[in-house]
Design a protein around this motif. Structure first.
Motif, PDB file in Angstrom:
ATOM      1  N   THR A 194       0.841  -1.203   0.000  1.00  0.00           N
ATOM      2  CA  THR A 194       0.000   0.000   0.000  1.00  0.00           C
ATOM      3  C   THR A 194       0.874   1.250   0.000  1.00  0.00           C
ATOM      4  O   THR A 194       1.891   1.308   0.707  1.00  0.00           O
ATOM      5  CB  THR A 194      -0.911   0.014   1.243  1.00  0.00           C
ATOM      6  OG1 THR A 194      -1.716  -1.159   1.228  1.00  0.00           O
ATOM      7  CG2 THR A 194      -1.813   1.245   1.254  1.00  0.00           C
ATOM      8  N   GLY A 195       0.482   2.231  -0.766  1.00  0.00           N
ATOM      9  CA  GLY A 195       1.201   3.499  -0.775  1.00  0.00           C
ATOM     10  C   GLY A 195       1.095   4.202   0.570  1.00  0.00           C
ATOM     11  O   GLY A 195       0.160   3.969   1.354  1.00  0.00           O
ATOM     12  N   HIS A 196       2.021   5.113   0.847  1.00  0.00           N
ATOM     13  CA  HIS A 196       2.022   5.799   2.137  1.00  0.00           C
ATOM     14  C   HIS A 196       0.888   6.811   2.217  1.00  0.00           C
ATOM     15  O   HIS A 196       0.496   7.420   1.208  1.00  0.00           O
ATOM     16  CB  HIS A 196       3.366   6.505   2.365  1.00  0.00           C
ATOM     17  CG  HIS A 196       3.572   7.672   1.446  1.00  0.00           C
ATOM     18  ND1 HIS A 196       4.113   7.559   0.183  1.00  0.00           N
ATOM     19  CD2 HIS A 196       3.289   9.003   1.603  1.00  0.00           C
ATOM     20  CE1 HIS A 196       4.173   8.738  -0.398  1.00  0.00           C
ATOM     21  NE2 HIS A 196       3.678   9.638   0.447  1.00  0.00           N
ATOM     22  N   ASP A 197       0.313   6.956   3.422  1.00  0.00           N
ATOM     23  CA  ASP A 197      -0.674   8.009   3.663  1.00  0.00           C
ATOM     24  C   ASP A 197       0.047   9.350   3.751  1.00  0.00           C
ATOM     25  O   ASP A 197       1.128   9.444   4.363  1.00  0.00           O
ATOM     26  CB  ASP A 197      -1.432   7.757   4.965  1.00  0.00           C
ATOM     27  CG  ASP A 197      -2.371   6.555   4.870  1.00  0.00           C
ATOM     28  OD1 ASP A 197      -2.689   6.144   3.737  1.00  0.00           O
ATOM     29  OD2 ASP A 197      -2.771   6.028   5.929  1.00  0.00           O
ATOM     30  N   ALA A 198      -0.551  10.359   3.158  1.00  0.00           N
ATOM     31  CA  ALA A 198       0.073  11.684   3.182  1.00  0.00           C
ATOM     32  C   ALA A 198       0.000  12.291   4.581  1.00  0.00           C
ATOM     33  O   ALA A 198      -0.859  11.940   5.394  1.00  0.00           O
ATOM     34  CB  ALA A 198      -0.607  12.597   2.170  1.00  0.00           C
ATOM     35  N   LYS A 199       0.881  13.216   4.855  1.00  0.00           N
ATOM     36  CA  LYS A 199       0.913  13.904   6.141  1.00  0.00           C
ATOM     37  C   LYS A 199      -0.282  14.836   6.268  1.00  0.00           C
ATOM     38  O   LYS A 199      -0.612  15.578   5.346  1.00  0.00           O
ATOM     39  CB  LYS A 199       2.209  14.710   6.260  1.00  0.00           C
ATOM     40  CG  LYS A 199       2.404  15.381   7.613  1.00  0.00           C
ATOM     41  CD  LYS A 199       3.734  16.127   7.647  1.00  0.00           C
ATOM     42  CE  LYS A 199       3.923  16.819   8.994  1.00  0.00           C
ATOM     43  NZ  LYS A 199       5.208  17.570   9.037  1.00  0.00           N
ATOM     44  N   ASP A 200      -0.957  14.773   7.423  1.00  0.00           N
ATOM     45  CA  ASP A 200      -2.095  15.648   7.663  1.00  0.00           C
ATOM     46  C   ASP A 200      -1.620  17.061   8.002  1.00  0.00           C
ATOM     47  O   ASP A 200      -0.548  17.249   8.589  1.00  0.00           O
ATOM     48  CB  ASP A 200      -2.955  15.112   8.820  1.00  0.00           C
ATOM     49  CG  ASP A 200      -3.569  13.748   8.511  1.00  0.00           C
ATOM     50  OD1 ASP A 200      -3.889  13.508   7.336  1.00  0.00           O
ATOM     51  OD2 ASP A 200      -3.733  12.934   9.437  1.00  0.00           O
ATOM     52  N   ILE A 201      -2.431  18.040   7.633  1.00  0.00           N
ATOM     53  CA  ILE A 201      -2.142  19.435   7.953  1.00  0.00           C
ATOM     54  C   ILE A 201      -3.002  19.851   9.148  1.00  0.00           C
ATOM     55  O   ILE A 201      -4.235  19.739   9.106  1.00  0.00           O
ATOM     56  CB  ILE A 201      -2.435  20.361   6.763  1.00  0.00           C
ATOM     57  CG1 ILE A 201      -1.588  19.958   5.554  1.00  0.00           C
ATOM     58  CG2 ILE A 201      -2.184  21.825   7.147  1.00  0.00           C
ATOM     59  CD1 ILE A 201      -0.109  20.148   5.735  1.00  0.00           C
ATOM     60  N   TYR A 202      -2.359  20.315  10.228  1.00  0.00           N
ATOM     61  CA  TYR A 202      -3.075  20.745  11.426  1.00  0.00           C
ATOM     62  C   TYR A 202      -3.124  22.269  11.486  1.00  0.00           C
ATOM     63  O   TYR A 202      -2.108  22.946  11.289  1.00  0.00           O
ATOM     64  CB  TYR A 202      -2.398  20.211  12.685  1.00  0.00           C
ATOM     65  CG  TYR A 202      -2.614  18.729  12.904  1.00  0.00           C
ATOM     66  CD1 TYR A 202      -3.670  18.272  13.677  1.00  0.00           C
ATOM     67  CD2 TYR A 202      -1.769  17.784  12.315  1.00  0.00           C
ATOM     68  CE1 TYR A 202      -3.875  16.904  13.878  1.00  0.00           C
ATOM     69  CE2 TYR A 202      -1.964  16.421  12.506  1.00  0.00           C
ATOM     70  CZ  TYR A 202      -3.024  15.996  13.290  1.00  0.00           C
ATOM     71  OH  TYR A 202      -3.228  14.650  13.469  1.00  0.00           O
ATOM     72  N   ILE A 203      -4.314  22.780  11.791  1.00  0.00           N
ATOM     73  CA  ILE A 203      -4.489  24.219  11.993  1.00  0.00           C
ATOM     74  C   ILE A 203      -4.911  24.416  13.437  1.00  0.00           C
ATOM     75  O   ILE A 203      -6.030  24.057  13.826  1.00  0.00           O
ATOM     76  CB  ILE A 203      -5.545  24.806  11.037  1.00  0.00           C
ATOM     77  CG1 ILE A 203      -5.190  24.498   9.577  1.00  0.00           C
ATOM     78  CG2 ILE A 203      -5.677  26.310  11.252  1.00  0.00           C
ATOM     79  CD1 ILE A 203      -6.256  24.938   8.587  1.00  0.00           C
ATOM     80  N   ASP A 204      -4.020  24.948  14.265  1.00  0.00           N
ATOM     81  CA  ASP A 204      -4.332  25.182  15.678  1.00  0.00           C
ATOM     82  C   ASP A 204      -5.133  26.470  15.819  1.00  0.00           C
ATOM     83  O   ASP A 204      -4.789  27.505  15.219  1.00  0.00           O
ATOM     84  CB  ASP A 204      -3.056  25.267  16.502  1.00  0.00           C
ATOM     85  CG  ASP A 204      -2.350  23.916  16.588  1.00  0.00           C
ATOM     86  OD1 ASP A 204      -3.047  22.917  16.821  1.00  0.00           O
ATOM     87  OD2 ASP A 204      -1.123  23.858  16.413  1.00  0.00           O
ATOM     88  N   VAL A 205      -6.196  26.406  16.621  1.00  0.00           N
ATOM     89  CA  VAL A 205      -7.062  27.570  16.821  1.00  0.00           C
ATOM     90  C   VAL A 205      -7.395  27.705  18.309  1.00  0.00           C
ATOM     91  O   VAL A 205      -7.363  26.724  19.053  1.00  0.00           O
ATOM     92  CB  VAL A 205      -8.374  27.445  16.007  1.00  0.00           C
ATOM     93  CG1 VAL A 205      -8.098  27.503  14.515  1.00  0.00           C
ATOM     94  CG2 VAL A 205      -9.125  26.161  16.366  1.00  0.00           C
TER      95      VAL A 205
END
Length: 330
Positions: free
Chosen positions: A82-93
């Protein structure tokens, strides 16, 4: 925090990642010439995730970065890899943040808990590799699924302050002065209307080291609920307060009229605001003698408890803190 660093409204663009392509691969080894399909699945695209942070009080960090794009997932490969899962982008609020769809104005999420995470835009699912499509009638499928596209869109992020007590009053009523005396906050103070253009927060120390948070919110003018003056930009901050402290100066031409206008603006903005506990403080009473105080007491607004205070002379402040603490803990 300086006034210029307080940002309570921002518009951002976000785009989640596309899922990875499924693999079309046929198994081959030295002594296995027709091993059948073994193409792996594509990886998931990156999510766009909102995360609450109790240590943040403003959206200032989003002022200069308004575009968020997650990467796509990796493609599948041989041996059902399986291909790698992409890195998630976090937006802190900050806590108290509301996210709306910029086109429909629909509220999508509210962030009120520390480290709470909500997926604003999910990443696209990876495509299936060709080994999923093998059947008795199709022994060597030579196709696989492409990854599902990510999602994108414009969003409005708004901050509603999470404070226990909200200070409500006309411009120049003395709210900033009161906040500076009750707390260690250092709001801008001057003798003209709209000194406070952004909300200020302060922590009030009560008896036995107990504390509560009070917010000095920019002054109301008549018509604020329709957007006049600072309008909705500050009225929304009042919505999350547990109690409301109305502040009207003793030298007002008509205390009853001012209170009615303040109450009406809140009602027009959100009728539920009137269900909150309320206290009326008559400020600047160091200018009054006992006779004038007695005269004012005879014509005060009905249906709300009233207290006479002076921030400069520090008159009635302990009693004020006691009453607010009792309201918050009743």
């Amino acid at each position: 925090m300086t006034e210029g660093n307080f940002v309570d409204y921002i518009k951002i663009y976000a785009s989640s990642g596309k899922g990875g392509q499924g693999s079309v691969h046929l198994h081959r080894e030295k002594y296995i010439t027709k091993g059948g399909p073994d193409g792996g699945d594509g990886g998931r695209g990156g999510h766009i995730i909102l995360r609450g942070d109790k240590n943040m009080w403003t959206l200032f960090h989003l002022k200069f970065k308004r575009h968020f794009r997650a990467e796509g997932g990796g493609a599948g490969s041989a041996s059902r890899s399986t291909g790698h899962d992409a890195k998630d982008i976090y937006i802190d609020v900050p806590l108290g943040t509301i996210v709306r769809d910029a086109d429909t104005d629909e509220i999508l999420h509210e962030i009120t808990d520390h480290e709470k995470e909500v997926i604003l835009l999910p990443g696209g699912k990876g495509g299936l590799g060709n080994w999923h499509f093998k059947s008795s009638t199709n022994q060597t499928p030579r196709y696989a699924q492409p990854g599902i596209d990510g999602q994108d869109g414009w969003f409005r992020i708004e901050l509603k302050l999470l404070a226990d007590v909200g200070l409500v009053g006309f411009p120049n009523a003395g709210k900033s002065t009161l906040l500076s005396v009750l707390t260690s906050a250092k709001p801008k103070i001057a003798d003209y209307a709209f000194t406070t253009l952004k909300p200020n927060l302060g922590i009030v120390e009560h008896r036995d080291h107990q504390t509560f948070v009070i917010a000095d919110i920019p002054g109301i003018i008549e018509g604020a609920a329709e957007g006049k003056g600072l309008g909705h930009r500050f009225l929304r901050h009042i919505e999350r307060n547990s109690a409301l402290l109305f502040l009207i100066p003793a030298d007002s031409d008509d205390i009853n009229k001012e209170y009615d206008i303040l109450l009406n603006e809140l009602k027009q903005h959100n009728p539920e605001l009137l269900d909150k506990d309320k206290l009326l403080a008559i400020s600047k009473t160091d200018m009054l003698d006992d006779e004038l105080i007695t005269e004012i007491k005879q014509d005060l607004p009905k249906g709300i408890e009233t207290i006479f205070i002076s921030s400069v002379a520090e008159i009635g402040l302990q009693e004020l803190k006691d009453k607010l603490w009792k309201m918050l803990n009743s």
